[in-house]
Write a protein that holds these residues in place. Structure first.
Motif, mmCIF file in Angstrom:
data_model
loop_
_atom_site.group_PDB
_atom_site.id
_atom_site.type_symbol
_atom_site.label_atom_id
_atom_site.label_comp_id
_atom_site.label_asym_id
_atom_site.label_seq_id
_atom_site.Cartn_x
_atom_site.Cartn_y
_atom_site.Cartn_z
ATOM 1 N N ILE A 250 0.833 -1.194 0.000
ATOM 2 C CA ILE A 250 0.000 0.000 0.000
ATOM 3 C C ILE A 250 0.873 1.251 0.000
ATOM 4 O O ILE A 250 0.524 2.272 -0.600
ATOM 5 C CB ILE A 250 -0.966 -0.004 1.202
ATOM 6 C CG1 ILE A 250 -1.909 -1.214 1.117
ATOM 7 C CG2 ILE A 250 -1.763 1.289 1.271
ATOM 8 C CD1 ILE A 250 -2.762 -1.264 -0.140
ATOM 9 N N ARG A 251 2.044 1.171 0.614
ATOM 10 C CA ARG A 251 2.989 2.301 0.601
ATOM 11 C C ARG A 251 3.456 2.600 -0.826
ATOM 12 O O ARG A 251 3.486 3.754 -1.256
ATOM 13 C CB ARG A 251 4.191 1.980 1.495
ATOM 14 C CG ARG A 251 5.197 3.114 1.654
ATOM 15 C CD ARG A 251 6.311 2.708 2.615
ATOM 16 N NE ARG A 251 5.767 2.436 3.942
ATOM 17 C CZ ARG A 251 5.560 3.362 4.864
ATOM 18 N NH1 ARG A 251 5.869 4.633 4.613
ATOM 19 N NH2 ARG A 251 5.087 3.027 6.052
ATOM 20 N N GLU A 252 3.801 1.553 -1.568
ATOM 21 C CA GLU A 252 4.207 1.728 -2.966
ATOM 22 C C GLU A 252 3.054 2.229 -3.822
ATOM 23 O O GLU A 252 3.236 3.067 -4.706
ATOM 24 C CB GLU A 252 4.736 0.405 -3.517
ATOM 25 C CG GLU A 252 6.046 -0.057 -2.884
ATOM 26 C CD GLU A 252 6.389 -1.487 -3.250
ATOM 27 O OE1 GLU A 252 7.587 -1.750 -3.499
ATOM 28 O OE2 GLU A 252 5.478 -2.335 -3.298
ATOM 29 N N LEU A 253 1.857 1.708 -3.561
ATOM 30 C CA LEU A 253 0.674 2.142 -4.299
ATOM 31 C C LEU A 253 0.406 3.622 -4.080
ATOM 32 O O LEU A 253 0.110 4.363 -5.026
ATOM 33 C CB LEU A 253 -0.546 1.327 -3.877
ATOM 34 C CG LEU A 253 -1.881 1.740 -4.501
ATOM 35 C CD1 LEU A 253 -1.865 1.541 -6.015
ATOM 36 C CD2 LEU A 253 -3.030 0.963 -3.861
ATOM 37 N N ALA A 254 0.507 4.078 -2.827
ATOM 38 C CA ALA A 254 0.273 5.485 -2.518
ATOM 39 C C ALA A 254 1.282 6.382 -3.228
ATOM 40 O O ALA A 254 0.933 7.457 -3.740
ATOM 41 C CB ALA A 254 0.332 5.709 -1.006
ATOM 42 N N ALA A 255 2.545 5.954 -3.275
ATOM 43 C CA ALA A 255 3.558 6.741 -3.970
ATOM 44 C C ALA A 255 3.266 6.815 -5.462
ATOM 45 O O ALA A 255 3.423 7.877 -6.087
ATOM 46 C CB ALA A 255 4.946 6.120 -3.728
ATOM 47 N N LEU A 256 2.838 5.698 -6.049
ATOM 48 C CA LEU A 256 2.451 5.696 -7.453
ATOM 49 C C LEU A 256 1.262 6.621 -7.701
ATOM 50 O O LEU A 256 1.231 7.364 -8.680
ATOM 51 C CB LEU A 256 2.069 4.282 -7.883
ATOM 52 C CG LEU A 256 3.126 3.382 -8.509
ATOM 53 C CD1 LEU A 256 2.553 1.993 -8.751
ATOM 54 C CD2 LEU A 256 3.654 3.985 -9.805
ATOM 55 N N MET A 257 0.299 6.598 -6.774
ATOM 56 C CA MET A 257 -0.892 7.424 -6.925
ATOM 57 C C MET A 257 -0.537 8.903 -6.852
ATOM 58 O O MET A 257 -1.099 9.720 -7.605
ATOM 59 C CB MET A 257 -1.914 7.070 -5.850
ATOM 60 C CG MET A 257 -3.303 7.588 -6.149
ATOM 61 S SD MET A 257 -4.040 6.791 -7.597
ATOM 62 C CE MET A 257 -4.444 5.180 -6.902
#
Length: 319
Positions: A250-257
């Motif tokens: 979810i941390r990587e997803l948030a950065a991508l978002m």
């Protein structure tokens, strides 16, 4: 039978739930191949009504069916309306599967969800995990209905020789998603929050949990392509997982978002809020053996979805 054979023969395919995320993607994919797609809105056809469904099938006699219609919602909705979720989904599935068999449809594809698997299933989750342990309590009503749909397809396959297959997609996202605060899933929920934070020049965006939980995501158009591959190449009684085969924190997803939406502020993880299941990814060896692989990377899929979101924001489900 190949999709092209339906086109050549002038046969129609009915997509139940064509306005939803999954149904719309299936309709796009079939239409692009030249198929005559039958659709009905809820106002035109109430799938919980046995008489209405039987009359529709008797009149139209679709050659095949993609059953993507369902009553869906987030944790709050499942908790507040458990009777609605189990009743409506059981009625929709029972009516459509039975009517399709009765009019001689050549094939039916039942779309389920990876939530059918036990809460503590092994990771990646193999299809054989079905019914091997307790379900996640927050969506058990929906999951039990979907499991009943799987078993109905298997029973009709066994007793009548009806070609009914069941596909279990992982977490999906893409054009037509639900961006409402209560019912949206993680990708549309985060996309809306980062988008609004950028527009309002906020310093930060808060994300639930530690950010360490791992999730698998698949673009809905890739799911539709996989469903068409299964339609043409698979006729087994066992369920088939549909996923990307890759997972992201979810941390990587948030950065991508943040990158996709142009948000330049801080991302704050609220560890006082739950992470949910530490890891959830499905085993896709059965699907891969049919020769399918996803076309979108997560970054590409998020960029495409965000463009769609911005272009269609006036009509997107936001409230």
């Amino acid at each position: 039978m190949k999709i092209v054979d339906y086109v050549t023969a002038g046969k129609s395919i009915y997509v139940a739930g064509h306005r939803g995320l999954v149904g719309a993607a299936l309709t796009r994919a079939l239409t692009a191949k030249g198929v005559h797609v039958l659709t009905r809105t809820h106002a035109e056809l109430d799938l919980t009504s046995q008489d209405a469904v039987r009359n529709f099938f008797a009149a139209e006699k679709p050659a095949a069916v993609f059953l993507a219609a369902a009553k869906v919602g987030g944790i709050r909705a499942n908790d507040a309306y458990p009777a609605d979720f189990i009743r409506d989904n059981l009625l929709i599935q029972t009516n459509v599967i039975d009517a399709a068999r009765n009019v001689g449809a050549e094939k039916l594809v039942f779309l389920g969800s990876s939530c059918i698997y036990p809460r503590m299933a092994p990771q990646p989750i193999p299809e054989e995990s079905l019914l091997t342990g307790p379900l996640e309590e927050t969506n058990q009503w929906y999951a039990i209905a979907k499991i009943a749909g799987i078993k109905m397809c298997q029973a009709y396959h066994r007793q009548y020789g009806f070609s009914a297959i069941s596909l279990m997609p992982t977490n999906l996202y893409g054009p037509g998603d639900n961006f409402t605060p209560v019912n949206s899933h993680v990708i549309p929920g985060l996309m809306r929050r980062f988008h609004e934070a950028r527009l309002e020049n906020r310093d930060s965006v808060s994300v639930w949990g530690t950010g360490n939980a791992l999730r698998e995501f698949l673009h809905v158009d890739d799911m539709a392509a996989a469903a068409l591959v299964c339609f043409e190449r698979y006729d087994g009684g066992e369920i088939v997982n549909i996923g990307s085969g890759e997972e992201v924190s979810i941390r990587e997803l948030a950065a991508l978002m943040a990158k996709v939406t142009g948000f330049a502020g801080r991302i704050v993880f609220d560890a006082s809020k739950p992470d949910g299941t530490p890891r959830k990814i499905v085993d896709i060896k059965r699907l891969s053996s049919l020769g399918w692989k996803p076309r979108h990377t997560l970054a590409e899929g998020l960029e495409q979805t965000y463009r769609w979101f911005c272009d269609n924001i006036a009509s997107v489900r936001m409230a």
